[in-house]
Design a protein around this motif. Structure first.
Motif, PDB file in Angstrom:
ATOM      1  N   ASP A  47       2.413  10.787   6.266  1.00  0.00           N
ATOM      2  CA  ASP A  47       3.227   9.675   5.786  1.00  0.00           C
ATOM      3  C   ASP A  47       4.412  10.261   5.022  1.00  0.00           C
ATOM      4  O   ASP A  47       4.227  11.118   4.160  1.00  0.00           O
TER       5      ASP A  47
ATOM      6  N   ASP B 219       9.207   3.681  -2.770  1.00  0.00           N
ATOM      7  CA  ASP B 219       9.285   4.631  -1.652  1.00  0.00           C
ATOM      8  C   ASP B 219      10.532   5.493  -1.733  1.00  0.00           C
ATOM      9  O   ASP B 219      10.666   6.475  -0.991  1.00  0.00           O
TER      10      ASP B 219
ATOM     11  N   TYR C  54      -0.171  -7.784   2.108  1.00  0.00           N
ATOM     12  CA  TYR C  54      -1.377  -7.200   2.710  1.00  0.00           C
ATOM     13  C   TYR C  54      -1.565  -5.720   2.367  1.00  0.00           C
ATOM     14  O   TYR C  54      -2.536  -5.116   2.798  1.00  0.00           O
TER      15      TYR C  54
ATOM     16  N   VAL D  16      -3.624  -3.116   8.530  1.00  0.00           N
ATOM     17  CA  VAL D  16      -3.487  -2.590   7.167  1.00  0.00           C
ATOM     18  C   VAL D  16      -4.661  -2.923   6.239  1.00  0.00           C
ATOM     19  O   VAL D  16      -5.570  -3.689   6.596  1.00  0.00           O
TER      20      VAL D  16
END
Ligand code: PBG
Length: 333
Positions: free
Chosen positions: A118, A130, A201, A281
């Motif tokens: 990732d 991020d 989610y 997910v």
């Protein structure tokens, strides 16, 4: 009744149903996500029953079990100690960091297993984003991409087969492709989180990594990721993202989350000839587990149906925390 066509004829026996079945699930379709931490023991994750933060040793054993069940690709996520987190997430390109060590270890012990990584700063960012957050509270695009390129190269050098940018910065696929090629990693693929939505989610995943956005310094921190992840209300925008990722050199296009976004999987399947991946997910996993624990649903039946429906919608690959259970159930028949 005088009917010239009775669709039930082909549903009458298991043999007939199997002959006309359009889609199949197989363990080779799965990518199995795994969490890893520095600790010596394997820690349960409350909101994801059955998943653990694995120690390096535990990770090696779990990957062995997955291999024996026919799974051929895993994706690794690090739980990084608070002391190693910073505003620019520089730990993400530490050659001796947790992920590069885990990759090397797995390549030693299970050389046939494909390893996906990732690429994003959130596990390494003290702000839980991020990308780099400016003093004004803006997630900076181009400055972040430069760091993501270093992260990707370090992962490739450790032995990663597929680099998975999950950050949603603009232009990152092309920049990572160029950085990998410059370092001689033209054989390493990019599985892009192409249509990644700003979704509730992801909650259990952020608990697993302790990576939710949070204010640690004095600066304003956006409470969600909606300035870079996509708006759940949008569909056409996924086509634009797919066109950009393809033109920048992505090898596989991913849709995330999966279940509430089957229409997006279907759209991308018709938009692109490249493999499409669906990410089932953490929140989707948690809902199934919670209902199954209460005896409200049949876990095996619901999981196999759900995974099959990703394929019917158009996905070639499925990232799922259910991967090992599903592979076992498929084997048992
Ligand atoms: C981080 C990342 C996230 C997931 C995968 N990579 C969380 C996020 O974007 O906040 C979510 C996976 C899941 O919920 O299972 N960039």
């Amino acid at each position: 009744m005088e009917l010239s066509y009775r669709p039930r004829r082909l549903r009458r026996t298991p043999a007939l149903r199997a002959m006309v079945r359009e889609h199949q699930l197989s363990a080779a379709d799965f990518i199995y996500p795994l969490f890893v931490h520095e600790g010596a023991s394997n820690e349960p994750i409350a909101a994801m029953p059955g998943c653990r933060r694995w120690s390096l040793e535990g990770l090696v054993e779990e990957v062995g079990r997955a291999w024996d069940l026919g799974i051929r690709c895993v994706v690794l996520f690090p739980k990084v100690a608070d002391g190693l987190k910073s505003e620019d997430g520089a730990e993400c390109f530490n050659e001796h960091g947790l992920i590069p060590r885990a990759i090397r270890r797995l390549k030693d012990t299970h050389p046939g297993m494909a390893i996906m990584t990732d690429v994003a700063l959130d596990p390494y960012s003290c702000d839980g984003h991020d990308g780099i957050v400016s003093a004004e509270g803006v997630v900076l695009n181009d400055e972040t991409v430069a760091i993501l390129c270093r992260q990707a190269v370090v992962q490739a050098r450790a032995g990663a087969d597929l680099i998975g940018p999950s950050d949603m910065m603009d232009g990152r696929v092309g920049a990572i492709r160029e950085a990998l090629d410059e370092e001689g990693f033209e054989h390493v693929g990019i599985i892009s989180y192409t249509a990644k939505y700003s979704s509730a989610y992801y909650g259990p995943f952020r608990e697993a990594l302790d990576s939710a956005p949070r204010a640690s310094s004095g600066k304003p921190i956006p409470g969600d990721k909606s300035t870079y992840q996509m708006d759940p209300a949008n569909s056409r925008e996924s086509i634009l993202e797919a066109q950009l990722d393809e033109s920048e050199g992505a090898d596989i296009l991913m849709v995330k989350p999966g279940l509430a976004y089957l229409d997006i999987i279907y759209r991308l399947r018709h938009q692109s000839e490249q493999p499409i991946a669906a990410y089932n997910v953490s929140g989707e996993y948690a809902m199934v587990k919670a209902a199954a624990e209460r005896g409200w649903i049949d876990e095996k039946a619901v999981v196999l149906e759900t995974l099959l429906c990703f394929k019917r919608a158009g996905a070639d690959l499925i990232l799922s925390y259910h991967a090992c259970d599903a592979a076992r159930w498929l084997r048992e028949g």
